[in-house]
Write an enzyme that holds these catalytic residues in place. Structure first.
Site, PDB file in Angstrom:
ATOM      1  N   GLY A   1      45.559  19.048 -14.958  1.00  0.00           N
ATOM      2  CA  GLY A   1      46.383  20.249 -15.123  1.00  0.00           C
ATOM      3  C   GLY A   1      45.558  21.524 -15.081  1.00  0.00           C
ATOM      4  O   GLY A   1      45.942  22.506 -14.437  1.00  0.00           O
ATOM      5  N   CYS A   2      44.423  21.515 -15.742  1.00  0.00           N
ATOM      6  CA  CYS A   2      43.574  22.706 -15.784  1.00  0.00           C
ATOM      7  C   CYS A   2      42.979  23.001 -14.413  1.00  0.00           C
ATOM      8  O   CYS A   2      42.807  24.162 -14.035  1.00  0.00           O
ATOM      9  CB  CYS A   2      42.485  22.544 -16.837  1.00  0.00           C
ATOM     10  SG  CYS A   2      43.167  22.402 -18.509  1.00  0.00           S
ATOM     11  N   THR A   3      42.680  21.950 -13.658  1.00  0.00           N
ATOM     12  CA  THR A   3      42.176  22.131 -12.302  1.00  0.00           C
ATOM     13  C   THR A   3      43.252  22.765 -11.437  1.00  0.00           C
ATOM     14  O   THR A   3      42.981  23.716 -10.685  1.00  0.00           O
ATOM     15  CB  THR A   3      41.713  20.781 -11.708  1.00  0.00           C
ATOM     16  OG1 THR A   3      40.636  20.285 -12.508  1.00  0.00           O
ATOM     17  CG2 THR A   3      41.256  20.946 -10.274  1.00  0.00           C
TER      18      THR A   3
ATOM     19  N   ALA B   1      43.566  26.475 -12.418  1.00  0.00           N
ATOM     20  CA  ALA B   1      42.409  27.264 -11.972  1.00  0.00           C
ATOM     21  C   ALA B   1      42.429  27.450 -10.458  1.00  0.00           C
ATOM     22  O   ALA B   1      42.116  28.536  -9.948  1.00  0.00           O
ATOM     23  CB  ALA B   1      41.110  26.592 -12.416  1.00  0.00           C
TER      24      ALA B   1
END
EC number: 1.11.1.24
Length: 154
Positions: free
Chosen positions: A45-47, A50
């Site tokens: 999710g964070c990838t 970003a």
């Protein structure tokens, strides 16, 4: 846990970037700054989030916005994250979670039906006057940047 609202002064900070430089919110005084908080570099999710910010960076910068991504990860991990995914946004390390806490982006949250303590995925827009123009908690990793751009009229 403190929650910030539109019109509140943005908590100031100075954090270490993935390249080892000190970056302060005051470095961007008089400009609009998107500050987003995410749980952990190199997670799916964070990838996605970003990469979405990186893909939108030119359009955001063209409208005068700076983007700062903040997580509790150490600068070394953030550098690997940047390199692995070709990120062009500024990544900042908040290992003691003091900035996360000041923004209300660290605390109790629901994860798979359980109450846990951790990073609350959140996004703030700091106006040129240093006050919050937007404050969004519990945002989704996917689709959030597109929604933010719509909300900002970009």
């Amino acid at each position: 846990m403190t929650r910030l609202n539109v019109g509140d002064p943005a908590p100031t900070f100075s954090l270490t970037s993935d390249s080892g430089e000190q970056v302060s919110l005051s470095d961007f005084a008089g400009r609009s700054v998107i500050v987003y908080f995410y749980p952990a570099a190199m997670t799916p999710g964070c990838t996605k989030q970003a990469c979405d910010f990186t893909d939108s960076l030119d359009a955001l910068q063209a409208q005068g916005y700076v983007v700062l991504g903040i997580s509790p990860d150490k600068p070394e991990k953030l550098a690997k994250f940047r390199e692995r995914d070709g990120l062009t946004i500024t990544l900042l390390s908040d290992p003691d979670r003091s900035v996360l806490t000041a923004y209300g982006a660290y605390g109790e949250k629901s994860l798979y039906g359980k109450i846990v303590t951790g990073v609350i995925r959140s996004t703030f827009v700091v106006g040129p006057d240093g006050k919050l123009a937007s404050a969004a908690y519990n945002v989704k990793a996917t689709g959030h940047v597109a929604k933010l751009r719509r909300d900002l009229g970009l």
